[in-house]
Design a protein around this motif. Structure first.
Motif, short mmCIF file in Angstrom:
data_model
loop_
_atom_site.label_atom_id
_atom_site.label_comp_id
_atom_site.label_asym_id
_atom_site.label_seq_id
_atom_site.Cartn_x
_atom_site.Cartn_y
_atom_site.Cartn_z
N PHE A 92 7.35 32.51 -43.33
CA PHE A 92 6.49 31.41 -43.73
C PHE A 92 5.24 31.92 -44.45
N SER A 93 4.69 33.02 -43.99
CA SER A 93 3.48 33.57 -44.61
C SER A 93 3.70 33.95 -46.07
N GLU A 94 4.95 34.19 -46.45
CA GLU A 94 5.25 34.58 -47.83
C GLU A 94 5.36 33.39 -48.78
N ILE A 95 5.53 32.19 -48.23
CA ILE A 95 5.74 31.01 -49.10
C ILE A 95 4.73 29.90 -48.85
N ARG A 96 3.78 30.12 -47.95
CA ARG A 96 2.92 29.01 -47.54
C ARG A 96 2.02 28.48 -48.65
N ASP A 97 1.84 29.26 -49.72
CA ASP A 97 1.04 28.79 -50.84
C ASP A 97 1.88 28.04 -51.87
N LYS A 98 3.19 27.94 -51.63
CA LYS A 98 4.08 27.25 -52.56
C LYS A 98 4.33 25.83 -52.08
N LYS A 99 4.82 24.99 -52.99
CA LYS A 99 5.22 23.64 -52.64
C LYS A 99 6.72 23.47 -52.86
N PHE A 100 7.32 22.59 -52.06
CA PHE A 100 8.76 22.38 -52.10
C PHE A 100 9.06 20.89 -52.21
N ASP A 101 10.17 20.59 -52.86
CA ASP A 101 10.60 19.20 -52.96
C ASP A 101 11.13 18.69 -51.62
N GLY A 102 11.84 19.52 -50.91
CA GLY A 102 12.40 19.13 -49.63
C GLY A 102 12.48 20.31 -48.69
N MET A 103 12.56 20.02 -47.40
CA MET A 103 12.73 21.08 -46.40
C MET A 103 13.62 20.55 -45.28
N ILE A 104 14.44 21.45 -44.74
CA ILE A 104 15.27 21.16 -43.57
C ILE A 104 14.83 22.10 -42.46
N ILE A 105 14.58 21.55 -41.28
CA ILE A 105 14.33 22.35 -40.09
C ILE A 105 15.51 22.12 -39.15
N THR A 106 16.16 23.19 -38.75
CA THR A 106 17.41 23.07 -37.98
C THR A 106 17.13 22.91 -36.48
N GLY A 107 18.21 22.70 -35.76
CA GLY A 107 18.14 22.72 -34.32
C GLY A 107 17.92 24.13 -33.81
N ALA A 108 17.78 24.26 -32.48
CA ALA A 108 17.55 25.56 -31.85
C ALA A 108 17.99 25.46 -30.39
N PRO A 109 18.48 26.56 -29.80
CA PRO A 109 18.99 26.52 -28.43
C PRO A 109 17.88 26.68 -27.39
N VAL A 110 16.85 25.86 -27.49
CA VAL A 110 15.70 25.97 -26.59
C VAL A 110 15.32 24.61 -26.01
N GLU A 111 16.26 23.68 -26.02
CA GLU A 111 15.90 22.29 -25.72
C GLU A 111 15.44 22.08 -24.28
N LEU A 112 15.86 22.93 -23.34
CA LEU A 112 15.47 22.74 -21.95
C LEU A 112 14.07 23.26 -21.65
N LYS A 113 13.47 23.96 -22.60
CA LYS A 113 12.10 24.43 -22.44
C LYS A 113 11.13 23.35 -22.92
N GLU A 114 9.95 23.34 -22.34
CA GLU A 114 8.88 22.52 -22.89
C GLU A 114 8.55 23.07 -24.27
N PHE A 115 8.17 22.21 -25.19
CA PHE A 115 7.92 22.66 -26.56
C PHE A 115 6.91 23.82 -26.60
N GLU A 116 5.84 23.69 -25.85
CA GLU A 116 4.80 24.72 -25.88
C GLU A 116 5.25 26.05 -25.27
N ASP A 117 6.37 26.04 -24.53
CA ASP A 117 6.88 27.27 -23.92
C ASP A 117 7.86 28.01 -24.82
N VAL A 118 8.22 27.41 -25.94
CA VAL A 118 9.12 28.08 -26.88
C VAL A 118 8.35 29.19 -27.60
N ASP A 119 8.97 30.36 -27.70
CA ASP A 119 8.29 31.54 -28.24
C ASP A 119 7.66 31.29 -29.61
N TYR A 120 8.33 30.51 -30.43
CA TYR A 120 7.86 30.32 -31.80
C TYR A 120 7.28 28.92 -32.03
N TRP A 121 6.87 28.24 -30.94
CA TRP A 121 6.39 26.87 -31.09
C TRP A 121 5.18 26.78 -32.01
#
Length: 301
Positions: A92-121
């Motif tokens: 993300f740090s490499e592209i954060r100054d760019k703009k995009f037409d669209g973005m997809i954020i996928t699922g992840a196998p961390v659903e039983l954790k609280e959001f704030e407890d996910v390593d990359y939250w």
């Protein structure tokens, strides 16, 4: 649709074998059009399969797409070769100054954790905040849909009494919304999750619209008023074998999983799965790209 991807990406050969039109960047540069710039934050463990599933799903419009795959810096995946990530993914740090037409954020196998407890939250939250000013429309899938509803609107998830696994009937609620344009009155979507979203809280939020839902699995497509944030609680991009592989994996782990609902012929795993969702999945991705990205995004990013 020509998809612009690296000529060495493993998914390319499979897509070409399936007669999906892919284009390397050298050829794309000879065409005097501006491709849509689509970022994909791939949080799934098996990134190669997810790349293939999403690229296949995005291949059904005449639009040219330039794909940028993103990975997290705060968590290093263990199910994909490091060389693959180094060659085909950006931080993300490499592209954060760019703009995009669209973005997809996928699922992840961390659903039983609280959001704030996910390593990359924190990193995912930073990306979702960034998307509000740098992306025309963001599509959140499965866990990302729950995460996005929580981050943007404070809507919490809850643990289900039992895992939802299978292919379920859904119904469009607003036939005039572009995201469900062309949908039948009844259509099918794969789900595989242990958590759900609060449908009542979504309905009470005046900024959100439920475009389609299921009597069994709840809200399916949720979007804000201008379509800049879209949340899809299922896995429309799934390959025909995805639920089967998950089922076999859980059997080997001794989890005694239930047979995925409405998935196998005659409900018999020995007879193989029946593909019943691809047409509507393709229509959803087509509608997203056309009506919420292409028709809205500025020519000059």
């Amino acid at each position: 649709m020509p998809i612009r991807i690296d000529s060495d990406l493993p998914a390319r050969a499979i897509l070409e074998e399936e007669n999906v039109f892919v284009m390397d960047k050298e050829r794309a540069c000879t065409q005097d059009i501006r491709p849509l710039r689509i970022a994909i934050l791939n949080l799934m463990p098996n990134k190669l399969d997810t790349e293939l599933h999403l690229l296949r799903s995005l291949s059904n419009t005449p639009l040219q797409l330039d794909i940028t795959f993103l990975q997290t810096e705060s968590y290093i995946p263990t199910h994909v070769p490091e060389s693959h990530l180094e060659k085909f993914y950006n931080y993300f740090s490499e592209i954060r100054d760019k703009k995009f037409d669209g973005m997809i954020i996928t699922g992840a196998p961390v659903e039983l954790k609280e959001f704030e407890d996910v390593d990359y939250w924190k990193e995912v939250a930073d990306i979702m905040e960034w998307s509000k000013s740098h992306v025309t429309s963001t599509l959140h899938i499965c866990w990302a849909a729950q995460a996005g509803l929580y981050y943007h609107y404070g809507i919490k998830k809850h643990i289900l009494d039992k895992k939802v696994s299978g292919v379920y009937a859904h119904y469009p609620l607003h036939n005039k919304l572009p995201i469900v344009r062309g949908f039948d009155d009844k259509f099918y979507v794969p789900h595989s999750r242990n958590t759900g979203v609060d449908g009542d809280a979504i309905r009470q939020n005046k900024e959100l619209i439920i475009a389609a839902e299921s009597n069994e699995t709840g809200p399916y497509i949720i979007l804000n008023q201008n379509g800049s944030q879209i949340f899809v609680t299922g896995h429309p991009e799934y390959d025909v074998m995805s639920l089967h592989l998950e089922y076999v994996r859980d059997l080997k782990r001794g989890l005694n999983p239930e047979i995925p609902k409405n998935y196998y012929k005659d409900n018999d795993p020995q007879k193989g799965p029946v593909k019943s969702w691809r047409c509507h999945a393709n229509a959803m991705y087509y509608n997203w790209l056309n009506y919420y990205v292409y028709q809205v995004t500025p020519y000059e990013l």
